[in-house]
Scaffold this motif. Structure first.
Motif, PDB file in Angstrom:
ATOM      1  N   ASP A   1       0.832  -1.211   0.000  1.00  0.00           N
ATOM      2  CA  ASP A   1       0.000   0.000   0.000  1.00  0.00           C
ATOM      3  C   ASP A   1       0.867   1.262   0.000  1.00  0.00           C
ATOM      4  OD1 ASP A   1      -2.277  -1.537   0.058  1.00  0.00           O
ATOM      5  OD2 ASP A   1      -2.503  -1.432   2.238  1.00  0.00           O
ATOM      6  N   LEU A   2       1.955   1.249   0.785  1.00  0.00           N
ATOM      7  CA  LEU A   2       2.864   2.396   0.816  1.00  0.00           C
ATOM      8  C   LEU A   2       3.525   2.601  -0.545  1.00  0.00           C
ATOM      9  CD1 LEU A   2       4.643   1.976   4.296  1.00  0.00           C
ATOM     10  CD2 LEU A   2       2.864   3.632   3.678  1.00  0.00           C
ATOM     11  N   LEU A   3       3.913   1.502  -1.180  1.00  0.00           N
ATOM     12  CA  LEU A   3       4.513   1.598  -2.514  1.00  0.00           C
ATOM     13  C   LEU A   3       3.571   2.294  -3.475  1.00  0.00           C
ATOM     14  CD1 LEU A   3       6.631   0.895  -4.678  1.00  0.00           C
ATOM     15  CD2 LEU A   3       5.485  -1.329  -4.920  1.00  0.00           C
ATOM     16  N   ARG A   4       2.299   1.890  -3.486  1.00  0.00           N
ATOM     17  CA  ARG A   4       1.321   2.498  -4.394  1.00  0.00           C
ATOM     18  C   ARG A   4       1.072   3.965  -4.027  1.00  0.00           C
ATOM     19  NH1 ARG A   4      -0.112  -2.873  -4.233  1.00  0.00           N
ATOM     20  NH2 ARG A   4      -1.238  -2.709  -2.269  1.00  0.00           N
ATOM     21  N   MET A   5       1.096   4.281  -2.730  1.00  0.00           N
ATOM     22  CA  MET A   5       0.921   5.664  -2.287  1.00  0.00           C
ATOM     23  C   MET A   5       2.030   6.552  -2.868  1.00  0.00           C
ATOM     24  SD  MET A   5       0.853   7.124   1.650  1.00  0.00           S
ATOM     25  CE  MET A   5       2.627   6.869   1.931  1.00  0.00           C
ATOM     26  N   TYR A   6       3.267   6.078  -2.777  1.00  0.00           N
ATOM     27  CA  TYR A   6       4.384   6.872  -3.291  1.00  0.00           C
ATOM     28  C   TYR A   6       4.386   6.923  -4.823  1.00  0.00           C
ATOM     29  CZ  TYR A   6       6.219   6.879   1.469  1.00  0.00           C
ATOM     30  OH  TYR A   6       6.373   7.067   2.817  1.00  0.00           O
ATOM     31  N   GLN A   7       3.951   5.865  -5.457  1.00  0.00           N
ATOM     32  CA  GLN A   7       3.835   5.884  -6.920  1.00  0.00           C
ATOM     33  C   GLN A   7       2.851   6.967  -7.366  1.00  0.00           C
ATOM     34  OE1 GLN A   7       2.950   1.593  -7.379  1.00  0.00           O
ATOM     35  NE2 GLN A   7       4.584   1.535  -8.906  1.00  0.00           N
ATOM     36  N   ARG A   8       1.712   7.051  -6.671  1.00  0.00           N
ATOM     37  CA  ARG A   8       0.700   8.045  -7.039  1.00  0.00           C
ATOM     38  C   ARG A   8       1.177   9.458  -6.729  1.00  0.00           C
ATOM     39  NH1 ARG A   8      -3.435   3.857  -4.335  1.00  0.00           N
ATOM     40  NH2 ARG A   8      -3.983   2.671  -6.210  1.00  0.00           N
ATOM     41  N   TYR A   9       1.908   9.610  -5.623  1.00  0.00           N
ATOM     42  CA  TYR A   9       2.459  10.928  -5.296  1.00  0.00           C
ATOM     43  C   TYR A   9       3.463  11.360  -6.360  1.00  0.00           C
ATOM     44  CZ  TYR A   9       4.934  14.610  -2.743  1.00  0.00           C
ATOM     45  OH  TYR A   9       5.512  15.805  -2.376  1.00  0.00           O
ATOM     46  N   ALA A  10       4.326  10.439  -6.772  1.00  0.00           N
ATOM     47  CA  ALA A  10       5.313  10.739  -7.813  1.00  0.00           C
ATOM     48  C   ALA A  10       4.618  11.113  -9.119  1.00  0.00           C
ATOM     49  CB  ALA A  10       6.232   9.537  -8.021  1.00  0.00           C
ATOM     50  N   GLU A  11       3.570  10.377  -9.461  1.00  0.00           N
ATOM     51  CA  GLU A  11       2.829  10.658 -10.692  1.00  0.00           C
ATOM     52  C   GLU A  11       2.202  12.049 -10.643  1.00  0.00           C
ATOM     53  OE1 GLU A  11      -1.074   8.914 -13.116  1.00  0.00           O
ATOM     54  OE2 GLU A  11      -0.138   7.718 -11.530  1.00  0.00           O
TER      55      GLU A  11
ATOM     56  N   LYS B   1      -8.085  12.419   6.621  1.00  0.00           N
ATOM     57  CA  LYS B   1      -8.335  12.206   5.194  1.00  0.00           C
ATOM     58  C   LYS B   1      -7.436  11.067   4.702  1.00  0.00           C
ATOM     59  CE  LYS B   1      -5.112  15.716   3.431  1.00  0.00           C
ATOM     60  NZ  LYS B   1      -4.960  16.783   2.421  1.00  0.00           N
ATOM     61  N   LEU B   2      -7.515   9.955   5.410  1.00  0.00           N
ATOM     62  CA  LEU B   2      -6.628   8.832   5.136  1.00  0.00           C
ATOM     63  C   LEU B   2      -6.802   8.285   3.725  1.00  0.00           C
ATOM     64  CD1 LEU B   2      -4.456   6.983   6.191  1.00  0.00           C
ATOM     65  CD2 LEU B   2      -6.212   5.526   7.204  1.00  0.00           C
ATOM     66  N   ASP B   3      -8.044   8.247   3.235  1.00  0.00           N
ATOM     67  CA  ASP B   3      -8.284   7.733   1.884  1.00  0.00           C
ATOM     68  C   ASP B   3      -7.495   8.529   0.848  1.00  0.00           C
ATOM     69  OD1 ASP B   3      -9.929   5.785   2.835  1.00  0.00           O
ATOM     70  OD2 ASP B   3     -11.807   6.822   2.339  1.00  0.00           O
ATOM     71  N   GLN B   4      -7.548   9.866   0.972  1.00  0.00           N
ATOM     72  CA  GLN B   4      -6.815  10.707   0.020  1.00  0.00           C
ATOM     73  C   GLN B   4      -5.311  10.524   0.159  1.00  0.00           C
ATOM     74  OE1 GLN B   4      -9.483  11.613   2.000  1.00  0.00           O
ATOM     75  NE2 GLN B   4     -10.077  13.719   1.484  1.00  0.00           N
ATOM     76  N   ILE B   5      -4.849  10.394   1.398  1.00  0.00           N
ATOM     77  CA  ILE B   5      -3.413  10.232   1.630  1.00  0.00           C
ATOM     78  C   ILE B   5      -2.917   8.933   0.986  1.00  0.00           C
ATOM     79  CG2 ILE B   5      -1.694   9.731   3.430  1.00  0.00           C
ATOM     80  CD1 ILE B   5      -3.241  11.776   5.186  1.00  0.00           C
ATOM     81  N   MET B   6      -3.662   7.846   1.149  1.00  0.00           N
ATOM     82  CA  MET B   6      -3.250   6.569   0.567  1.00  0.00           C
ATOM     83  C   MET B   6      -3.325   6.602  -0.954  1.00  0.00           C
ATOM     84  SD  MET B   6      -2.280   5.036   3.225  1.00  0.00           S
ATOM     85  CE  MET B   6      -1.751   3.539   2.410  1.00  0.00           C
ATOM     86  N   GLN B   7      -4.043   7.588  -1.490  1.00  0.00           N
ATOM     87  CA  GLN B   7      -4.079   7.784  -2.947  1.00  0.00           C
ATOM     88  C   GLN B   7      -2.948   8.698  -3.420  1.00  0.00           C
ATOM     89  OE1 GLN B   7      -6.086   6.285  -5.245  1.00  0.00           O
ATOM     90  NE2 GLN B   7      -6.799   5.023  -3.547  1.00  0.00           N
ATOM     91  N   GLY B   8      -2.062   9.067  -2.500  1.00  0.00           N
ATOM     92  CA  GLY B   8      -0.899   9.862  -2.888  1.00  0.00           C
ATOM     93  C   GLY B   8      -0.974  11.326  -2.546  1.00  0.00           C
ATOM     94  N   ASP B   9      -2.009  11.738  -1.809  1.00  0.00           N
ATOM     95  CA  ASP B   9      -2.145  13.155  -1.444  1.00  0.00           C
ATOM     96  C   ASP B   9      -1.277  13.437  -0.217  1.00  0.00           C
ATOM     97  OD1 ASP B   9      -2.849  15.743  -0.956  1.00  0.00           O
ATOM     98  OD2 ASP B   9      -4.968  15.348  -0.526  1.00  0.00           O
ATOM     99  N   LEU B  10       0.030  13.634  -0.447  1.00  0.00           N
ATOM    100  CA  LEU B  10       0.982  13.835   0.646  1.00  0.00           C
ATOM    101  C   LEU B  10       1.450  15.281   0.772  1.00  0.00           C
ATOM    102  CD1 LEU B  10       3.202  10.663   0.077  1.00  0.00           C
ATOM    103  CD2 LEU B  10       1.666  11.063   2.010  1.00  0.00           C
ATOM    104  N   GLU B  11       0.953  16.169  -0.070  1.00  0.00           N
ATOM    105  CA  GLU B  11       1.461  17.546  -0.105  1.00  0.00           C
ATOM    106  C   GLU B  11       1.334  18.246   1.253  1.00  0.00           C
ATOM    107  OE1 GLU B  11       3.146  19.105  -2.310  1.00  0.00           O
ATOM    108  OE2 GLU B  11       3.016  17.664  -3.927  1.00  0.00           O
TER     109      GLU B  11
END
Length: 351
Positions: free
Chosen positions: A125-135, A321-331
């Motif tokens: 899950d963390l891998l996918r989170m960082y992939q989406r953040y990078a994208e 807002k955990l759902d958004q964070i796991m989708q890569g919303d880390l800003e």
């Protein structure tokens, strides 16, 4: 108040670099000059804007003595005074010591910790989170080593992230990430606590780390382990051991030649990171640890799924807002960590 002598020194250096590049320099020097110029230019522009504001304020005050200009001056002075604190704060941030690694690409390593299969699933899950953040930031995210579990989790993954200011944004992610949720393997609906470890290392070049061929041992072996997309049937996996430090790197792609390249790339990054930690440790020996210390054993964050919250323990930040964070919303999280680190640096400068 910012020392004017320091501002003058920076401006003089900027003017020298500008003149040197205009006149033309040898090929060996152009890269280093261009890099320094690009780093110092935003600071020089901030200094010029700050100084112009001070000049405008002095000019407006002088206008008070002129009956014809007094009314205009009385209008301008409050606005100029109000703009000064913000301009000075922005300049102080620009003057903060820069981490030379901030502009570099990064190596991302994720491994499951306590929690068995659930920890491995969380690592995925963390891998996918960082992939989406990078994208979302327009970075290039390349997985260079991955070992998966039968349930779709991650035993270990190493990724290479390229883009603008990658390490500056990602360096705060190093540490232990804890998850609290009901695992998919749990039939009784009980909440479990698991963890995964994240390490973010700045990419190292050969000029950064000189590795003596006599200091490494290279072994080839057959890749093993169930699951995953990189399981081999030939002796192509490569393990490189750096004898002086004991650092060991394994790469198990299908090409032995490619494995040597990957393993050396990861080894350079780890040795470079060790040296950075040693230097930072010497600097930090007499002060509290900082947010960006990169301590791999530090529990930095908790992801609580039943409550939908993420808590970063270093800065007491909690976001629902955990759902958004796991989708890569880390800003928002990374901005807060960056601001906290800047505040610490400013406080140290004022000591």
């Amino acid at each position: 108040m910012i020392p004017q002598e320091r501002l003058e020194q920076i401006l003089q250096r900027f003017q020298y670099l500008e003149a040197a590049m205009a006149e033309g320099v040898s090929g060996a020097d152009i890269a280093s000059l261009a890099r320094e110029y690009s780093e110092i230019k935003p600071v020089a522009e901030q200094i010029s804007a700050y100084r112009q504001l001070l000049t405008d304020l002095e000019d407006a005050k002088a206008m008070l003595a002129d009956p014809d200009m007094k009314e205009l001056a009385e209008e301008e002075i409050p606005a100029l005074k109000a703009a000064l604190p913000e301009a000075e704060a922005e300049l102080q941030l620009a003057l903060l010591p820069k981490d030379a690694a901030d502009v570099r690409p990064a190596m991302l390593e994720i491994r499951p910790g306590t929690g068995g299969d659930e920890a491995a699933l969380f690592a995925g899950d963390l891998l996918r989170m960082y992939q989406r953040y990078a994208e979302a930031r327009g970075w290039k995210f390349e997985i260079i080593e991955e070992q998966a579990t039968e349930l779709g989790g991650i035993k270990e993954v190493v990724a290479h992230i390229k883009g603008e200011n990658v390490f500056a944004r990602m360096k705060y992610e190093s540490g232990v990430h804890r998850v609290q949720r009901v695992p998919v393997t749990e039939s009784g609906g009980r909440i479990h606590t698991s963890a995964a470890t994240v390490a973010v290392l700045p990419e190292a070049q050969e000029v950064d780390v000189q590795i003596d061929p006599g200091d490494i041992r290279i072994d080839t072996m057959r890749a093993s382990g169930s699951g995953g997309q990189h399981v081999n049937t030939t002796d192509s996996a490569v393990r490189i051991t750096h004898l002086p430090t004991g650092v060991m790197v394994v790469s198990a792609e299908k090409s032995q030649h490619r494995n040597r390249e990957i393993a050396m790339q990861v080894l350079r990054a780890r040795l470079y990171d060790l040296e950075r930690q040693r230097i930072d440790g010497e600097r930090s020996a007499d002060r509290a640890s900082q947010v960006g210390s990169g301590d791999r054993s530090e529990r930095i964050r908790t992801y609580n799924f039943p409550q939908g919250r993420m808590s970063d323990h270093r800065i007491n930040l909690t976001l629902y807002k955990l759902d958004q964070i796991m989708q890569g919303d880390l800003e928002e999280t990374i901005d807060a960590l960056t601001a906290d680190n800047q505040a610490r640096l400013l406080a140290e400068m004022g000591q």
